[in-house]
Design an enzyme around this catalytic site. Sequence first.
Site: not given
Length: 773
Positions: A414, A417, A480
């Site tokens: 995860d 970024e 998401d």
Amino acid sequence: MKFTDGYWHVRPGLKLNYPMEVRGVRATEDRLTVLASCKKIVTRGDTLNTAILTVHYTSPMPDVIGVELVHHDGKRIKGPEFEKHVIPGSRVQIENGDEIASLTSGNLSVKVHKNEGWSSHFTMERRGLPAAATRARGISKCPIEPRICASSSIWASASTSTGSASDLRRLSKRSSRRFVERRRRHVQRAGIQNVPFYLSNYGYGIFVDHPERVSYEVASEVVSKVQFSVSGERLKYYVIGGASLKEVLDNYTKLTGKPALPPAWSYGLWLTTSFTTSYDEQTVTSFIDGMMERDIPLHVFHFDCFWMKEFHWCDFRWDDEVFPDPEGMLKRLKSKGLHICVWINPYIAQQSSLFAEGKANGYLVKTMEGDVWQWDRWQGGMGLVDFTNPAAVRWFQDKLKALLDMGVDCFKTDFGERIPTDVVYYDESDPVKMHNYYTYLYNKAVFEVLEEVRGKNEAMVFARSATAGGQQFPVHWGGDCSATYSSMAETLRGGLSLGLSGFGFWSHDIGGFENTATPDLYKRWVAFGLLSSHSRLHGNQSYRVPWLFDEESCDVLRFFTRLKATLMPYLFSKSVEATKTGVPVMRAMVLEFTDDPSCDTLDRQYMLGDSLLVAPIFNSEGLAQYYLPEGRWTNWFTGEVTEGGRWIKERHGYFSLPLMVRPGSLIAVGADELRPDYDYADGAALHLFELADGRTAVADVYSTQGVLELAVRVERSGNELTVAAQGAGKPWELVLRGISAVKSVEGGASFAGPAGVRILPETGAGKMRIELA
């Protein structure tokens, strides 16, 4: 970055330096260099007080030409740089004539006109393009116009012509609101998957070779141009040609890296704990047993963030208050036939036991003052692993290796970024460039330790962030999304865009991550999710097990999970193809039907491989609206044949959606509907659909290790089918869909079945001849 105010006026405070005149050309064996002045030179006095731009043309491989524009060459170039793969011994043809200087690589050429001011253009001879006769041997032109903007900050920019009907696809995951870019400003930094590559339906791609912020003006400054710019004194990009859009993707991924092949087990159904829900081993086991009790095949279980103790992410230690016996738990779960995934990220919270260790050894990114960089955005006092430090990489990998030794099979990588740009890296990399590039190093480190421990055929991640080259470390998911039909449609648009920049495999959160889907939406998303390359049930504040929606959701999930398992011989063969060509498993329609203008903008349907058209349903009425290209298409579920070349509107129940088979397809269907990893060649049924006279259909069946086990080729001449099979050492059958009877079969035995005529070849038979009734 916009440089003009309207068409004619330069924005206040800017000075533009355009190449106006060729002042010299240098040609070597492998490089063409053009010197251009930024004003017309009439007298010697005109050579004073003007900029000189240097443009280098090179080629790393056939059909790819690199362009590097340089203003001031004295500045030190700091990394990182995208890794690029050069084909050794690639030959180029360079000519330096009186009127034109040119460099040709394969079928792609750049020509610079010496005596016409500044004039340069690219041409690509489109040999072998399956187009209409009027376009079969056309020439594709995309003029390149470099320029330098010098002010208090310096930008290098270039532009390409869009043409009158050009569509551009893929800039980043952030662009998922639009599949086709026709007029837009776009800055490549805020998205989670920033790939500075775009594909044009004119038959070329542009890869901007800068990991830092790239600014695009897509027909927004000048309607006929796509402009891209970076801050600095130089700009490098590659013009990538090909005989088709698929070949452009092949060339792009030859340059930046081909996707690895995910393990076969990863194609099965994934279930997660969800993000902020409460869970322990009893909860997890109840979910898994609940799926088994309802005969829903489940293959991977994922533990999201809270497998670790809050405020301690990441210390890679199980929360002992919730999971007192992690080794025993993993053994108990794996005894149920499951693979295990756990969530990680590259951040080390101050409360983590690893923080002091990373600080002491210099494994964490530092501030300009030499301190450990920290913030509270995700976890309190969070630091960031410095993957430019080889010792830090090994340290991070060793923590993961301990989990792999415990029984974990893969990691959800995860984040990666949100990377600071005011920091110092071990190797002195430019922190602005590292903002987008960091994710490459992060996922590479995780992927490589998986290869080291599990082997090349077993390595995979479930990655969030990416940039150019990240396709080498599959699988990626879309981040998401919300539990709405509009977000479901956005998910598809974003995924198709991702696939158009070389990412062969992608997934999404079935049912949406934020909020909780209605039973209706959940069931529709299940159908879409199980007809994706990878399929995961995941959410935020609520569990995603189907019985919490309604009992019919269990039936729908069971139906589509089993359907996907039977399609695995076909899907895995398309996965192997993706590793060789860079063409994704889930494909935008334009990749398969480049010459059908109706397919140019389609983003609510897709091709699963080259043979199956999927049109998810995006409304609560069960209404499907989709476009069928020309030909006789077969409904997978009903066998009904529909003439294409038109839009279709129809209603579907929850156990159906438009799943249409392309005419002339030969699709391998497996004999096991309970798991994704089995012997695909043993008992495979190859279904032949609407093969026209004079046409050929082929199908390859691979083992789960990616080894070709069965290759079948069917040719039709009138009412006769000639079948050639290689590797036919295991029982398999040929199913002639839409055919009710045959006259004779040589090399096999035939009988009628519910889906058409079924032919059982003699064991080891390499050839058959079938005469149709």
